[in-house]
Write a protein that holds these residues in place. Sequence first.
Motif, mmCIF file in Angstrom:
data_model
loop_
_atom_site.group_PDB
_atom_site.id
_atom_site.type_symbol
_atom_site.label_atom_id
_atom_site.label_comp_id
_atom_site.label_asym_id
_atom_site.label_seq_id
_atom_site.Cartn_x
_atom_site.Cartn_y
_atom_site.Cartn_z
ATOM 1 N N ARG A 123 -1.855 -51.698 -23.972
ATOM 2 C CA ARG A 123 -1.663 -51.390 -25.544
ATOM 3 C C ARG A 123 -1.289 -49.924 -25.813
ATOM 4 O O ARG A 123 -0.199 -49.773 -26.673
ATOM 5 C CB ARG A 123 -3.176 -51.693 -26.280
ATOM 6 C CG ARG A 123 -2.962 -52.119 -27.522
ATOM 7 C CD ARG A 123 -4.256 -52.141 -28.145
ATOM 8 N NE ARG A 123 -5.187 -51.246 -28.098
ATOM 9 C CZ ARG A 123 -5.047 -50.128 -28.822
ATOM 10 N NH1 ARG A 123 -4.141 -50.019 -29.562
ATOM 11 N NH2 ARG A 123 -5.811 -48.996 -28.669
ATOM 12 N N ARG A 124 -1.851 -49.052 -24.884
ATOM 13 C CA ARG A 124 -1.548 -47.604 -25.024
ATOM 14 C C ARG A 124 -0.199 -47.158 -24.674
ATOM 15 O O ARG A 124 0.701 -46.535 -25.381
ATOM 16 C CB ARG A 124 -2.612 -46.798 -24.211
ATOM 17 C CG ARG A 124 -3.860 -46.671 -24.852
ATOM 18 C CD ARG A 124 -3.937 -46.224 -26.460
ATOM 19 N NE ARG A 124 -3.596 -44.733 -26.535
ATOM 20 C CZ ARG A 124 -4.358 -43.774 -26.403
ATOM 21 N NH1 ARG A 124 -5.726 -43.717 -26.264
ATOM 22 N NH2 ARG A 124 -3.812 -42.328 -26.435
ATOM 23 N N ILE A 125 0.406 -48.010 -23.714
ATOM 24 C CA ILE A 125 1.791 -47.623 -23.394
ATOM 25 C C ILE A 125 2.478 -48.130 -24.286
ATOM 26 O O ILE A 125 3.503 -47.387 -24.733
ATOM 27 C CB ILE A 125 2.068 -48.237 -21.954
ATOM 28 C CG1 ILE A 125 0.995 -47.502 -20.664
ATOM 29 C CG2 ILE A 125 3.491 -48.294 -21.598
ATOM 30 C CD1 ILE A 125 1.041 -48.383 -19.645
ATOM 31 N N ARG A 168 5.303 -45.944 -26.668
ATOM 32 C CA ARG A 168 6.816 -46.152 -26.663
ATOM 33 C C ARG A 168 7.193 -46.230 -28.069
ATOM 34 O O ARG A 168 8.405 -45.824 -28.458
ATOM 35 C CB ARG A 168 7.053 -47.350 -25.810
ATOM 36 C CG ARG A 168 7.191 -47.142 -24.404
ATOM 37 C CD ARG A 168 7.909 -48.243 -23.640
ATOM 38 N NE ARG A 168 7.788 -48.283 -22.108
ATOM 39 C CZ ARG A 168 7.953 -47.659 -21.140
ATOM 40 N NH1 ARG A 168 8.484 -46.354 -21.534
ATOM 41 N NH2 ARG A 168 7.540 -48.026 -19.975
ATOM 42 N N ALA A 169 6.308 -46.990 -28.868
ATOM 43 C CA ALA A 169 6.771 -47.202 -30.327
ATOM 44 C C ALA A 169 6.809 -45.962 -30.870
ATOM 45 O O ALA A 169 7.666 -45.750 -31.854
ATOM 46 C CB ALA A 169 5.776 -48.326 -30.896
ATOM 47 N N ALA A 170 5.986 -45.014 -30.564
ATOM 48 C CA ALA A 170 5.966 -43.636 -31.155
ATOM 49 C C ALA A 170 7.025 -42.713 -30.689
ATOM 50 O O ALA A 170 6.887 -41.399 -30.892
ATOM 51 C CB ALA A 170 4.500 -42.986 -31.106
#
Length: 468
Positions: free
Chosen positions: A213-215, A219-221
Amino acid sequence: MNPELEFSPDRMRQIGYRVVDRLVDHLATLPTQRVGTKADPAVLMKAVSEPVPEQGMEFEAVLDQVERDVLANTMHVNHPRFFAYVPGPGNFIGAMADALISGYNVFAGTWISGSGPAAVELTVLEWLREMCGLPASAGGVFVSGGTMANLTALAVARHVKVPGRLEDATVYFSDQAHSSLEKALRVIGLLAESHRKLPSDSGFRLPIGELARRIEQDRAAGKHPFCVIASAGTTNTGAIDPLPELSALCREQNLWLHVDGAYGAAAVIAERGRELLAGLELADSLSLDPHKWLFQPYEIGCVLVRDRDHLRDTFRMLPEYLKDTQLHSDEFNFTDYGIQLSRNFRALKLWMSIKVFGLAAFRAAIERGFVLAEFAEACLRGMPGWEIVTPAQMGIVCFRYSALDDAAHLSLVQTLLEDGFALITSTILRGQTALRTCTINPRTTEADIQAALERLDAFARRVTEPRP
Ligand SMILES: Cc1ncc(COP(=O)(O)O)c(C=O)c1O
């Protein structure tokens, strides 16, 4: 005056025998000695500090002082009742190998200066590669310990995955990862904002769902995830992160997987370790410390990298004064595969001790670490008032005395230090202080463990029970 800094052969023998005699006396009487001594800084500095001596003195007088003021004021990490931190059980062949290396003053940085040492180092690295199940493409280098192995591996990960700008690079690990990893990240220029330190799961492992989830979130950020750091035997509890799942995620996401097996990876040679460490062979880089669970004297750590060319691409430099070392492509220069140029021949102690004792003895010695931790857990379960915080795992047990608060547990460690019979130290798990034993010394007996725990129990009771 002795401006040649030299002695006659007879005197050298005399000096050498004196050292060996002291060493053997020390090792032979270790079980009946205190576990060690921590001196008062003011007292000790008064005894040791002095102006630099202009004139020399007899070796024997200096040796006496070394024994009295220096070596007597150490924790004997190879003592059978030293259960603190990660013990350093060592072995005598390893110690003698270190003496040989120093006496010959071996330079193990280039083939031209140390072809024999390089051949041995390549051989021992090949043994470790095979033990860990890494492919034939893998290679490595011996370094001073786990901290330097982690630094070397993360420098390679950075070089391969983020050769350019570092600003958005992010790296993932759990709150149980060893502090040397964060130190290494700092050294290679990855500041705190790039670190993703995830809370570990109920088994003190890196939680795979939260990691994924954090990865995705990063990436989205617009961040650039590049590396996941897993532990193969955490220092706190011996927990092993889910290596096969982490490897699958890293491959899918094109991330580097570094496995810190400084403490635990050596257990792969024992049957139980092999089962627990399934997936070790999937690492892109792996740290493994022979000065821990492979019973070598300090300092010897090892880093293995799945593609040995990545090590060379990261570290190779070709200054004009080393041109002679680079004329033959079949000659192996270890300086091209790590940070050091002048370097010690660390591989010799592991090579000699495996040849003398045989790998089967090492396997049995590691198995014994597992058995002793289970014995310690069983003792504690049978002792009223004590609770197990984490059960025996990879030679480590964490526990508490229910009636005592955190501060009292810290005081218990101080009491053990003063008492000198055995040493157990503390850690913090889920915000609560716990005591922790690490039983990897194969010379520890069940009686050592029982006696140490009984003594600890008596100290705990002394705090909680009113005196008659
Ligand atoms: C899991 C782990 N990684 C790294 C290290 C650091 O190793 P060293 O003290 O050899 O630098 C340790 C030391 O205990 C460790 O347990």
